[in-house]
Motif scaffolding. Structure first.
Motif, PDB file in Angstrom:
ATOM      1  N   LEU A   1       0.780  -0.977  -0.012  1.00  0.00           N
ATOM      2  CA  LEU A   1       0.300   0.005  -0.292  1.00  0.00           C
ATOM      3  C   LEU A   1       0.757   1.673   0.051  1.00  0.00           C
ATOM      4  O   LEU A   1      -0.398   2.320   0.174  1.00  0.00           O
ATOM      5  CB  LEU A   1      -0.809  -0.371   1.251  1.00  0.00           C
ATOM      6  CG  LEU A   1      -1.745  -1.197   1.153  1.00  0.00           C
ATOM      7  CD1 LEU A   1      -3.069  -1.046   2.764  1.00  0.00           C
ATOM      8  CD2 LEU A   1      -2.630  -1.770  -0.271  1.00  0.00           C
ATOM      9  N   GLY A   2       1.944   0.712   0.089  1.00  0.00           N
ATOM     10  CA  GLY A   2       2.851   2.390   0.637  1.00  0.00           C
ATOM     11  C   GLY A   2       3.965   2.400  -0.934  1.00  0.00           C
ATOM     12  O   GLY A   2       4.886   2.795  -1.612  1.00  0.00           O
ATOM     13  N   GLY A   3       3.166   1.155  -2.075  1.00  0.00           N
ATOM     14  CA  GLY A   3       3.630   1.771  -3.289  1.00  0.00           C
ATOM     15  C   GLY A   3       4.912   0.426  -3.885  1.00  0.00           C
ATOM     16  O   GLY A   3       5.665   0.450  -4.913  1.00  0.00           O
ATOM     17  N   LEU A   4       5.373  -0.148  -2.879  1.00  0.00           N
ATOM     18  CA  LEU A   4       6.279  -1.463  -3.476  1.00  0.00           C
ATOM     19  C   LEU A   4       5.955  -2.067  -4.570  1.00  0.00           C
ATOM     20  O   LEU A   4       5.027  -2.554  -4.665  1.00  0.00           O
ATOM     21  CB  LEU A   4       6.526  -2.019  -1.834  1.00  0.00           C
ATOM     22  CG  LEU A   4       6.868  -3.450  -2.401  1.00  0.00           C
ATOM     23  CD1 LEU A   4       8.872  -2.794  -1.728  1.00  0.00           C
ATOM     24  CD2 LEU A   4       7.563  -5.054  -1.450  1.00  0.00           C
ATOM     25  N   PHE A   5       7.139  -1.714  -5.468  1.00  0.00           N
ATOM     26  CA  PHE A   5       7.450  -2.448  -6.923  1.00  0.00           C
ATOM     27  C   PHE A   5       6.413  -1.522  -8.352  1.00  0.00           C
ATOM     28  O   PHE A   5       6.993  -1.485  -9.001  1.00  0.00           O
ATOM     29  CB  PHE A   5       6.636  -3.878  -6.678  1.00  0.00           C
ATOM     30  CG  PHE A   5       7.148  -5.107  -6.236  1.00  0.00           C
ATOM     31  CD1 PHE A   5       8.519  -4.846  -6.158  1.00  0.00           C
ATOM     32  CD2 PHE A   5       6.759  -5.700  -5.106  1.00  0.00           C
ATOM     33  CE1 PHE A   5       9.923  -5.721  -5.770  1.00  0.00           C
ATOM     34  CE2 PHE A   5       7.744  -6.720  -4.763  1.00  0.00           C
ATOM     35  CZ  PHE A   5       9.175  -6.595  -4.826  1.00  0.00           C
ATOM     36  N   SER A   6       4.869  -1.149  -7.238  1.00  0.00           N
ATOM     37  CA  SER A   6       4.291   0.058  -8.111  1.00  0.00           C
ATOM     38  C   SER A   6       3.336   0.483  -7.671  1.00  0.00           C
ATOM     39  O   SER A   6       2.797   0.373  -6.555  1.00  0.00           O
ATOM     40  CB  SER A   6       4.026  -1.234  -9.444  1.00  0.00           C
ATOM     41  OG  SER A   6       2.877  -1.651  -8.709  1.00  0.00           O
ATOM     42  N   ALA A   7       2.939   1.934  -7.971  1.00  0.00           N
ATOM     43  CA  ALA A   7       2.103   2.960  -7.602  1.00  0.00           C
ATOM     44  C   ALA A   7       1.001   1.897  -7.024  1.00  0.00           C
ATOM     45  O   ALA A   7       0.404   1.445  -7.969  1.00  0.00           O
ATOM     46  CB  ALA A   7       1.664   3.778  -7.844  1.00  0.00           C
TER      47      ALA A   7
ATOM     48  N   ALA B   1      -7.962   1.595   0.186  1.00  0.00           N
ATOM     49  CA  ALA B   1      -8.994   1.298   0.412  1.00  0.00           C
ATOM     50  C   ALA B   1      -9.503   0.300   0.274  1.00  0.00           C
ATOM     51  O   ALA B   1     -10.260  -0.103   1.511  1.00  0.00           O
ATOM     52  CB  ALA B   1      -9.768   3.063   0.744  1.00  0.00           C
ATOM     53  N   ASP B   2     -10.004   0.195  -0.312  1.00  0.00           N
ATOM     54  CA  ASP B   2     -11.000  -1.263  -0.994  1.00  0.00           C
ATOM     55  C   ASP B   2      -9.503  -2.258  -0.160  1.00  0.00           C
ATOM     56  O   ASP B   2     -10.122  -3.483  -0.171  1.00  0.00           O
ATOM     57  CB  ASP B   2     -10.937  -1.370  -2.132  1.00  0.00           C
ATOM     58  CG  ASP B   2     -11.728  -0.894  -2.963  1.00  0.00           C
ATOM     59  OD1 ASP B   2     -12.666   0.075  -2.341  1.00  0.00           O
ATOM     60  OD2 ASP B   2     -12.070  -0.537  -4.141  1.00  0.00           O
TER      61      ASP B   2
ATOM     62  N   ALA C   1      -8.317  -5.788  -3.277  1.00  0.00           N
ATOM     63  CA  ALA C   1      -8.407  -6.147  -2.683  1.00  0.00           C
ATOM     64  C   ALA C   1      -8.934  -8.130  -2.973  1.00  0.00           C
ATOM     65  O   ALA C   1      -9.238  -8.732  -2.882  1.00  0.00           O
ATOM     66  CB  ALA C   1     -10.392  -5.781  -2.403  1.00  0.00           C
ATOM     67  N   ALA C   2      -8.954  -8.192  -4.325  1.00  0.00           N
ATOM     68  CA  ALA C   2      -8.585  -9.178  -4.929  1.00  0.00           C
ATOM     69  C   ALA C   2      -7.440 -10.150  -4.566  1.00  0.00           C
ATOM     70  O   ALA C   2      -7.236 -11.325  -4.136  1.00  0.00           O
ATOM     71  CB  ALA C   2      -8.512  -9.260  -6.309  1.00  0.00           C
ATOM     72  N   GLU C   3      -6.389  -9.453  -4.514  1.00  0.00           N
ATOM     73  CA  GLU C   3      -5.101 -10.069  -3.653  1.00  0.00           C
ATOM     74  C   GLU C   3      -5.507 -10.964  -2.198  1.00  0.00           C
ATOM     75  O   GLU C   3      -4.986 -11.152  -1.553  1.00  0.00           O
ATOM     76  CB  GLU C   3      -3.873  -9.491  -3.716  1.00  0.00           C
ATOM     77  CG  GLU C   3      -3.179  -9.102  -4.980  1.00  0.00           C
ATOM     78  CD  GLU C   3      -1.771  -8.581  -4.821  1.00  0.00           C
ATOM     79  OE1 GLU C   3      -1.308  -8.301  -3.872  1.00  0.00           O
ATOM     80  OE2 GLU C   3      -1.637  -8.245  -5.866  1.00  0.00           O
TER      81      GLU C   3
ATOM     82  N   ALA D   1      -6.765 -14.987   1.682  1.00  0.00           N
ATOM     83  CA  ALA D   1      -7.648 -15.559   2.957  1.00  0.00           C
ATOM     84  C   ALA D   1      -8.129 -16.978   2.800  1.00  0.00           C
ATOM     85  O   ALA D   1      -8.534 -17.367   3.225  1.00  0.00           O
ATOM     86  CB  ALA D   1      -8.865 -14.321   3.025  1.00  0.00           C
ATOM     87  N   ALA D   2      -8.691 -16.923   0.981  1.00  0.00           N
ATOM     88  CA  ALA D   2      -8.983 -18.471   0.645  1.00  0.00           C
ATOM     89  C   ALA D   2      -7.574 -19.206   0.676  1.00  0.00           C
ATOM     90  O   ALA D   2      -7.656 -20.271   1.554  1.00  0.00           O
ATOM     91  CB  ALA D   2      -9.210 -18.406  -0.932  1.00  0.00           C
ATOM     92  N   ALA D   3      -6.380 -18.987   0.329  1.00  0.00           N
ATOM     93  CA  ALA D   3      -5.304 -19.802   0.435  1.00  0.00           C
ATOM     94  C   ALA D   3      -4.869 -20.393   1.741  1.00  0.00           C
ATOM     95  O   ALA D   3      -4.852 -21.056   2.556  1.00  0.00           O
ATOM     96  CB  ALA D   3      -4.028 -18.735   0.395  1.00  0.00           C
ATOM     97  N   ALA D   4      -4.969 -19.005   2.789  1.00  0.00           N
ATOM     98  CA  ALA D   4      -4.722 -18.808   4.428  1.00  0.00           C
ATOM     99  C   ALA D   4      -5.846 -20.492   5.409  1.00  0.00           C
ATOM    100  O   ALA D   4      -5.480 -21.551   6.218  1.00  0.00           O
ATOM    101  CB  ALA D   4      -5.344 -17.703   4.868  1.00  0.00           C
ATOM    102  N   SER D   5      -7.336 -20.707   4.624  1.00  0.00           N
ATOM    103  CA  SER D   5      -8.052 -21.045   4.971  1.00  0.00           C
ATOM    104  C   SER D   5      -8.068 -22.623   4.192  1.00  0.00           C
ATOM    105  O   SER D   5      -9.426 -23.246   4.130  1.00  0.00           O
ATOM    106  CB  SER D   5      -9.917 -20.737   4.960  1.00  0.00           C
ATOM    107  OG  SER D   5     -10.427 -19.894   3.732  1.00  0.00           O
ATOM    108  N   LEU D   6      -7.761 -22.470   3.239  1.00  0.00           N
ATOM    109  CA  LEU D   6      -7.438 -24.288   2.454  1.00  0.00           C
ATOM    110  C   LEU D   6      -7.334 -25.627   2.897  1.00  0.00           C
ATOM    111  O   LEU D   6      -6.088 -25.083   3.650  1.00  0.00           O
ATOM    112  CB  LEU D   6      -6.693 -23.776   0.621  1.00  0.00           C
ATOM    113  CG  LEU D   6      -6.709 -25.141   0.044  1.00  0.00           C
ATOM    114  CD1 LEU D   6      -8.632 -24.758  -0.499  1.00  0.00           C
ATOM    115  CD2 LEU D   6      -6.218 -24.533  -1.588  1.00  0.00           C
ATOM    116  N   GLU D   7      -7.480 -26.406   3.207  1.00  0.00           N
ATOM    117  CA  GLU D   7      -7.082 -27.562   4.184  1.00  0.00           C
ATOM    118  C   GLU D   7      -6.213 -28.376   2.969  1.00  0.00           C
ATOM    119  O   GLU D   7      -6.258 -28.102   1.694  1.00  0.00           O
ATOM    120  CB  GLU D   7      -7.880 -29.180   4.107  1.00  0.00           C
ATOM    121  CG  GLU D   7      -7.783 -30.103   4.509  1.00  0.00           C
ATOM    122  CD  GLU D   7      -9.104 -30.234   5.195  1.00  0.00           C
ATOM    123  OE1 GLU D   7      -8.035 -31.840   5.967  1.00  0.00           O
ATOM    124  OE2 GLU D   7     -10.097 -30.350   4.971  1.00  0.00           O
ATOM    125  N   VAL D   8      -4.650 -28.258   3.064  1.00  0.00           N
ATOM    126  CA  VAL D   8      -3.047 -28.935   2.703  1.00  0.00           C
ATOM    127  C   VAL D   8      -3.287 -30.215   3.347  1.00  0.00           C
ATOM    128  O   VAL D   8      -3.189 -30.327   4.347  1.00  0.00           O
ATOM    129  CB  VAL D   8      -2.840 -28.222   2.803  1.00  0.00           C
ATOM    130  CG1 VAL D   8      -1.159 -28.718   1.960  1.00  0.00           C
ATOM    131  CG2 VAL D   8      -2.824 -26.515   2.373  1.00  0.00           C
TER     132      VAL D   8
END
Length: 320
Positions: free
Chosen positions: A26-32, A39-40, A291-293, A298-305
């Motif tokens: 959100l500080g523009g790491l790699f791109s603005a 906010a989203d 927001a998509a990331e 969040a989905a990756a965190a809750s996926l059963e491995v």
């Protein structure tokens, strides 16, 4: 793992989310990133149940702190845990796009300062930028070339603020293990934030740092679980440790992706959850610029491995 899960950070009494939001992007790491996109992303994190937010003056020369503070102004502050960092003061200066990898940042320059006065000035400035009344956790940031001033001045300053009740927990955040280990052994910090050194590709922290933290009751936060992106999407041009990944790193990341795919698991899900399997690790901090990331994380965190995949990944590390 579910995003709202929390755990105590060392013996501090402070509970942080097992999945935290890193505001570096959100500080523009790699791109603005524009204000609306930032906010989203923050709103998506809140909606996903994420309540731990990590920021720093370094991230976009204060831009990330400003954006996080503006977002939290409309949310119950008591529900959120916020960490920031000390070690770099911000001064007015020319805005050079791409400085330290950040784009779209305000016209400020970073000045290294680990003195007691610098620590107090940094925190006062961070509170002013963010509009917050306090930070829950404060970390000494990247003292790689500043051991003496960090351990003799910055650490005692934070310890005093903790004793006064101005801060609930203190620690150190770095991209290396050796100096973090010294802080664990020689000071009374509550936690370390180790970035990039405990991932599917780089497990250095698991050899000495994490066992030492467990022995001394020091909490561990892990950042850089995707090693700057290559473990989220190992495509040509992907980054590793803030620079373009080498052909060998890309080869190893793709090998990991194939192992995961054979079990029907995305590489990103295994990479995000991997550090949380270690008993010394309190939580992971994952950055996002949209927001998509956030939703994908969040989905990756809750996926059963499946355990069978973890067994293969452990064997892969032993032979890699």
């Amino acid at each position: 793992m579910n995003a709202p899960d929390t755990a105590e950070l060392g013996g501090s009494g402070l509970r942080v989310g097992r999945l935290g939001f890193g505001t570096g992007p959100l500080g523009g790491l790699f791109s603005a990133v524009d204000d609306e996109q930032a906010a989203d992303a923050l709103a998506a994190a809140w909606d996903a149940g994420i309540r731990y937010f990590d920021t720093a003056p370094h991230y976009g020369a204060g831009l990330a702190e400003e954006r996080l503070g503006a977002f939290l102004a409309g949310r119950p502050r008591a529900e959120a845990v916020v960490s920031t960092k000390v070690g770099r003061l911000l001064r007015p200066g020319p805005a050079v796009d791409g400085t330290d990898g950040f784009h779209g940042a305000p016209a400020r320059v970073r000045v290294w300062d680990y003195s007691e006065a610098g620590v107090r000035r940094s925190l006062a400035d961070s509170l002013e930028r963010s509009g917050l009344d306090a930070f829950d956790l404060v970390l000494i940031h990247d003292p790689d070339d500043h051991w003496e001033s960090a351990v003799r001045e910055a650490y005692p300053a934070l310890a005093r603020l903790r004793a006064e009740g101005a801060i609930r927990a203190i620690g150190v955040g770095m991209n290396q293990c050796a100096m973090l280990g010294r802080f664990v052994a020689e000071t009374d910090i509550d936690c370390v934030l180790v970035a990039g050194r405990y991932s599917l590709l780089d497990r250095e922290a698991g050899r000495e740092l994490l066992p030492r933290c467990a022995e001394r009751g020091v909490g561990v936060l892990v950042g850089g679980v995707f090693n700057s992106g290559v473990l989220a999407d190992p495509r040509p041009g992907a980054a590793f440790d803030y620079a373009p990944a080498s052909p060998e790193v890309l080869r190893r990341a793709r090998e990991l992706a194939e192992l995961c795919a054979a079990h029907g698991v995305p590489l990103a899900a295994a990479a995000l959850q991997f550090p949380l399997r270690h008993p010394a690790v309190t939580g992971v901090i994952v950055g996002a610029r949209s927001a998509a990331e956030v939703e994908a994380n969040a989905a990756a965190a809750s996926l059963e491995v499946p355990e069978a995949l973890w067994a293969e990944l452990d064997t892969w590390e032993a032979t890699a």
